[in-house]
Design an enzyme around this catalytic site. Sequence first.
Site, PDB file in Angstrom:
ATOM      1  N   ASP A  47      44.333  43.591  46.244  1.00 19.32           N
ATOM      2  CA  ASP A  47      43.875  43.677  44.861  1.00 19.32           C
ATOM      3  C   ASP A  47      44.796  44.577  44.049  1.00 19.32           C
ATOM      4  OD1 ASP A  47      41.610  43.406  42.770  1.00 19.32           O
ATOM      5  OD2 ASP A  47      41.935  45.567  42.918  1.00 19.32           O
ATOM      6  N   TYR A  52      47.940  48.473  36.689  1.00 22.30           N
ATOM      7  CA  TYR A  52      48.291  49.402  37.767  1.00 22.30           C
ATOM      8  C   TYR A  52      49.798  49.636  37.845  1.00 22.30           C
ATOM      9  CZ  TYR A  52      43.614  48.139  39.578  1.00 22.30           C
ATOM     10  OH  TYR A  52      42.280  47.890  39.747  1.00 22.30           O
ATOM     11  N   LYS A  81      44.793  41.210  37.650  1.00 21.87           N
ATOM     12  CA  LYS A  81      43.940  41.245  36.465  1.00 21.87           C
ATOM     13  C   LYS A  81      44.756  41.314  35.175  1.00 21.87           C
ATOM     14  CE  LYS A  81      41.083  44.073  39.392  1.00 21.87           C
ATOM     15  NZ  LYS A  81      42.184  44.515  40.223  1.00 21.87           N
TER      16      LYS A  81
END
Length: 185
Positions: A47, A52, A81
Site C-alpha cells: 500500500d 507518500y 491513492k
Amino acid sequence: MQKQKEIVLNNGVKMPPIGYGVFRMTNLEECENAVVQAIKTGYRLIDTAAAYENETAVGKAIRRAIDEEIVSRKEIFVTTKLWITDTSYEKSKEGFKRSLDRLGLDYVDLYLIHQPYNDYYGAWRALEELYEEGKVKSIGVDNFTQDRMADFLFFNKVKPAVNMIECNAYFQREDECRYLKEQNI
C-alpha cells in the site's frame, strides 16, 4: 508469514487481508529494501499513495522481487491513492498516469480517492473509466465517513470496492464497519 484467506471484493477481485504500508517512509532506498524484505517474508499487498512520495521506491522493490523470482506480478496486489490536489475528472487521469509511471507497472490492483475533498465525483467518473479500460482492477475510496459514503453511493454507477478507514483497538468504528458490510464494500 502464513498465507491468509483472501478477501473477495464486490467485483470478484481477490485481495490479501494483510498488507504492508509505506506511509512516512521518506528514505527511498530504505523504503525499497523494506518492501523487498516484506515481499520475501510473505506480504503480497503493498500500500502506497501519491502523497507518500515513495511510489518510485515501491515500484523498484516490486521489480526487484520479480527479477529475483520471489514473486510474479500477478501475485502482488498494489494499492495506491489519488491525492486531493488531483481530485477532479481531468487531473485524476493525470495523477493516475504519474503514479503508474512512478510505479513502473502496467496496471494497479486497487486505486483509491485518498480523501473526499475537491471534485471527488468528477474524479470517480475518471476512475470508473480507468477501471473499464483495465488499467485498474478495482476502485475505491479512502477516509470517507458514513454520511459521505451514503451520498456517494446514490450518485455513482460503479460501487466502490473498498473504503479504507482507520480502525484500531481505541477507534473501532463499529457503526462505519457495519454500514460498509451492509453495502458490500
